[in-house]
Design a protein around this motif. Structure first.
Motif, mmCIF file in Angstrom:
data_model
loop_
_atom_site.group_PDB
_atom_site.id
_atom_site.type_symbol
_atom_site.label_atom_id
_atom_site.label_comp_id
_atom_site.label_asym_id
_atom_site.label_seq_id
_atom_site.Cartn_x
_atom_site.Cartn_y
_atom_site.Cartn_z
ATOM 1 N N LEU A 65 0.835 -1.201 0.000
ATOM 2 C CA LEU A 65 0.000 0.000 0.000
ATOM 3 C C LEU A 65 0.872 1.255 0.000
ATOM 4 C CD1 LEU A 65 -2.740 1.393 0.144
ATOM 5 C CD2 LEU A 65 -2.656 1.124 2.636
ATOM 6 N N MET A 66 1.921 1.254 0.820
ATOM 7 C CA MET A 66 2.813 2.404 0.863
ATOM 8 C C MET A 66 3.505 2.600 -0.483
ATOM 9 S SD MET A 66 5.976 3.452 3.429
ATOM 10 C CE MET A 66 6.399 1.774 3.690
ATOM 11 N N GLU A 67 3.920 1.511 -1.139
ATOM 12 C CA GLU A 67 4.555 1.631 -2.448
ATOM 13 C C GLU A 67 3.608 2.225 -3.476
ATOM 14 O OE1 GLU A 67 5.863 -2.353 -3.216
ATOM 15 O OE2 GLU A 67 7.633 -2.154 -1.928
ATOM 16 N N VAL A 68 2.353 1.782 -3.464
ATOM 17 C CA VAL A 68 1.350 2.325 -4.392
ATOM 18 C C VAL A 68 1.140 3.812 -4.132
ATOM 19 C CG1 VAL A 68 -1.120 2.289 -4.966
ATOM 20 C CG2 VAL A 68 0.167 0.145 -4.808
ATOM 21 N N GLU A 69 1.012 4.183 -2.868
ATOM 22 C CA GLU A 69 0.804 5.593 -2.523
ATOM 23 C C GLU A 69 1.999 6.451 -2.928
ATOM 24 O OE1 GLU A 69 -0.108 5.281 1.629
ATOM 25 O OE2 GLU A 69 -2.235 4.933 1.257
ATOM 26 N N SER A 74 4.400 10.409 -6.550
ATOM 27 C CA SER A 74 5.465 10.704 -7.495
ATOM 28 C C SER A 74 4.913 11.085 -8.857
ATOM 29 C CB SER A 74 6.382 9.487 -7.615
ATOM 30 O OG SER A 74 7.394 9.711 -8.560
ATOM 31 N N THR A 75 3.892 10.372 -9.305
ATOM 32 C CA THR A 75 3.272 10.662 -10.599
ATOM 33 C C THR A 75 2.560 12.015 -10.563
ATOM 34 O OG1 THR A 75 2.976 8.310 -11.039
ATOM 35 C CG2 THR A 75 1.619 9.818 -12.314
ATOM 36 N N GLU A 76 1.828 12.275 -9.499
ATOM 37 C CA GLU A 76 1.103 13.548 -9.358
ATOM 38 C C GLU A 76 2.046 14.744 -9.372
ATOM 39 O OE1 GLU A 76 -1.127 13.119 -5.766
ATOM 40 O OE2 GLU A 76 -2.478 11.636 -6.621
ATOM 41 N N ARG A 77 3.237 14.560 -8.845
ATOM 42 C CA ARG A 77 4.187 15.682 -8.761
ATOM 43 C C ARG A 77 5.166 15.709 -9.921
ATOM 44 N NH1 ARG A 77 5.026 16.120 -2.245
ATOM 45 N NH2 ARG A 77 2.824 16.447 -1.837
#
Length: 80
Positions: A65-69, A74-77
């Protein structure tokens, strides 16, 4: 150690154990649980064995879950 063409090779094993029915009735889930236990054994020092414990699954799920978040952030930024 064993000699193999002039090289000393050492072999060890880390073993993960999951048992039915307490760890699962499903064969695929039993294998996944044994795999989690094996990785715990490797993490704890290699050359040892570990029995599956439900906490191993909780930790693995939390890590995924932490890796997905982190990937989403990272993608959003724009870091992807």
């Amino acid at each position: 150690p064993h000699d193999c063409l002039g090289h000393q090779i050492s072999i060890d094993a880390s073993i993960g154990i999951a048992m039915a029915p307490q760890d699962s009735f499903d064969l695929d889930q039993l294998l996944k649980n044994a795999d989690l236990a094996m990785y715990q054994a490797k993490n704890d020092g290699r050359g040892i064995y570990r029995f599956f414990a439900p906490e191993m699954d909780r930790r693995a799920r939390a890590r995924r879950l932490m890796e997905v978040e982190l990937r989403q952030i990272s993608t959003e930024r724009g870091f992807a």
